[in-house]
Design a protein around this motif. Sequence first.
Motif, PDB file in Angstrom:
ATOM      1  N   ILE A  20      34.783  24.162  35.947  1.00 61.29           N
ATOM      2  CA  ILE A  20      33.756  24.786  36.546  1.00 61.29           C
ATOM      3  C   ILE A  20      34.226  25.102  37.833  1.00 61.29           C
ATOM      4  O   ILE A  20      33.770  26.154  38.694  1.00 61.29           O
ATOM      5  CB  ILE A  20      32.714  23.477  36.699  1.00 61.29           C
ATOM      6  N   GLY A  21      35.208  24.317  38.376  1.00 52.33           N
ATOM      7  CA  GLY A  21      35.914  24.732  39.834  1.00 52.33           C
ATOM      8  C   GLY A  21      36.685  25.947  39.565  1.00 52.33           C
ATOM      9  O   GLY A  21      36.369  26.765  40.683  1.00 52.33           O
ATOM     10  N   VAL A  26      36.315  31.989  40.929  1.00 54.19           N
ATOM     11  CA  VAL A  26      36.496  33.471  40.555  1.00 54.19           C
ATOM     12  C   VAL A  26      35.326  33.848  41.044  1.00 54.19           C
ATOM     13  O   VAL A  26      35.292  35.213  41.696  1.00 54.19           O
ATOM     14  CB  VAL A  26      36.469  33.584  39.014  1.00 54.19           C
ATOM     15  N   LEU A  27      34.060  33.240  41.035  1.00 53.33           N
ATOM     16  CA  LEU A  27      32.679  34.010  41.610  1.00 53.33           C
ATOM     17  C   LEU A  27      33.046  34.348  43.226  1.00 53.33           C
ATOM     18  O   LEU A  27      32.377  35.221  43.487  1.00 53.33           O
ATOM     19  CB  LEU A  27      31.746  32.860  41.340  1.00 53.33           C
ATOM     20  N   TYR A  28      33.586  33.216  43.837  1.00 53.84           N
ATOM     21  CA  TYR A  28      33.748  33.200  45.203  1.00 53.84           C
ATOM     22  C   TYR A  28      34.741  34.891  45.378  1.00 53.84           C
ATOM     23  O   TYR A  28      34.624  35.420  46.384  1.00 53.84           O
ATOM     24  CB  TYR A  28      34.350  32.028  46.094  1.00 53.84           C
ATOM     25  N   GLY A  29      35.955  34.907  44.623  1.00 57.93           N
ATOM     26  CA  GLY A  29      36.670  35.829  44.613  1.00 57.93           C
ATOM     27  C   GLY A  29      36.072  37.309  44.729  1.00 57.93           C
ATOM     28  O   GLY A  29      36.357  38.287  45.405  1.00 57.93           O
ATOM     29  N   LEU A  30      35.183  37.224  43.660  1.00 55.08           N
ATOM     30  CA  LEU A  30      34.473  38.559  43.461  1.00 55.08           C
ATOM     31  C   LEU A  30      33.524  38.939  44.463  1.00 55.08           C
ATOM     32  O   LEU A  30      33.513  40.099  44.980  1.00 55.08           O
ATOM     33  CB  LEU A  30      33.473  38.410  42.271  1.00 55.08           C
ATOM     34  N   LEU A  31      32.897  37.769  45.260  1.00 53.14           N
ATOM     35  CA  LEU A  31      32.051  37.991  46.205  1.00 53.14           C
ATOM     36  C   LEU A  31      33.108  38.551  47.439  1.00 53.14           C
ATOM     37  O   LEU A  31      32.478  39.619  48.143  1.00 53.14           O
ATOM     38  CB  LEU A  31      31.431  36.705  46.512  1.00 53.14           C
TER      39      LEU A  31
END
Lengths: 308, 192
Positions: A20-21, A26-31
């Motif tokens: 989950i971490g 990855v989500l933050y990287g994409l953002l």
Amino acid sequence: MKHLEKDKFQPSRPWLAPLIGAFCGVLYGLLDFYLDHPGTGAPSYIHLIHELFDVFLPIALGIAVGLGINLILKNIRFNQYLSMKNSQLSRSVFTSTLISYIIHELRNPIHNLSAALENNPPDLTKEQESVVHKNLKRLESITTQWANLSVLYDTINPKETVLLKEWFQRFFNDKVSNQLREMNIQYSQIMCPAEVYIHPTLLEQICVTLFSNAIQELGQQKTNRVLTLTIDQNKEASEFIEIKLTNPGSFPDEVIKSQGKQVVNSRKGLGLGLVIVQKTLTQIGGSLQLFNTSDSAVVKICIPGALV
Amino acid sequence: MKIAYIEDDIDARDIFASKFKQDQIQCDVFTSAEESESEIHKGNYDALIIDIMLPGITGVQFLSKLRKQEIHIPSIIITAFNSQEHAKDALNSNACYLLEKPFSYQTLLKIVKQTIQTPSSIQHCVDRGLTQLNLTPRESEIAHYLLKGLSNAELANNFSLSEKTVKQYITQIFEKANVSSRAEFFSYIFPV
């Protein structure tokens, strides 16, 4: 015995939290990639969230790492505790099995001895005598047989210091007072404050035998049921404390004469109980003496010790 | 009265066995379960005294084996151990009594008598009663069914015999038991 297993206490899906971490990362990287790319035209509140993440994420990461390390340490400590408990349990199972076997080894010869000496026969037949000698030897050999195991355990100091006054008070309340009351025996004691150098368990064995014999003897008398305990320094040798148990009556001459011999027949000499007492006392440097005064039978034991 | 004493520690066993003989009790001694196995049959002893710690199979295992062979002789287990585990094992193998060493002859005698007077199983009553009569195998079979309450006609049918032959067998059984009726025969097998 089923040992505790550490697997039972481990989380069922240890990979879930890191996954989950990583997904959040990855989500933050994409953002980040989306906002840094020119011409995306992201609304201002997205930029605000991004800035907030930039501030708080390193803090959250630090907390997470700290918690993780803490959990790992806790797990290690818990595993150590479980393994310690396991070894304690194994040891205690081993000890109780061992004790059970030693008791078994002791009870068999005692059973044979009691069978041979049942009803206190005045004269032993050759067979009975051979049974007695054979089983006394068996009892003696038990010490050597199990001696090697003593290295596994804390050694008992046979010459431990015992404060007699306190010890006797407890012993009297636990083991003697009820019997005296039941048999309606008058009891008195004269006690000098003293300490003796004998292990309390050995002292208890000795005193239980002496008191039981005296109470049994007094129980056969219809009147004059009086028992006196005297504790004092030995007059001849000051390094000994003497404990005297006096009751009205007298020992048969055979008993007085047979002291020091290993005769296990209470009509012809010392009974099995007193033989064990004598042996125990000899081993710690003490002695047992039985004698008659003008109106009483006296059992005197001397134990290394001193007045306090 | 006939008992078997199975114990490898021979000193006390032999002393007690000679005392049993003095008290008119036949006591056969054995050193191991294996040694006694061929001598113990359905109903040929009134009681068994078995030590737990025997060479080879243990006393409890031996007793369980006897029970599996339908030998229900009342048994006293003796032991020098003082663990609950052994008491539980003895109880589960259908022993009548667990006696801890050391014990006196008088205690043992009292327990043996008590055990025999109140037999733990009806099957042993039947086995012991019929064994004492020295019946032939056929007579023994008929006696078993007689005790189940079958009539002469049913017995004849069951054994494919004529009623007359069945009556002859029953008369022989009654003669050996020194009884004259079925009721007396029941009373002989199950004494009150």
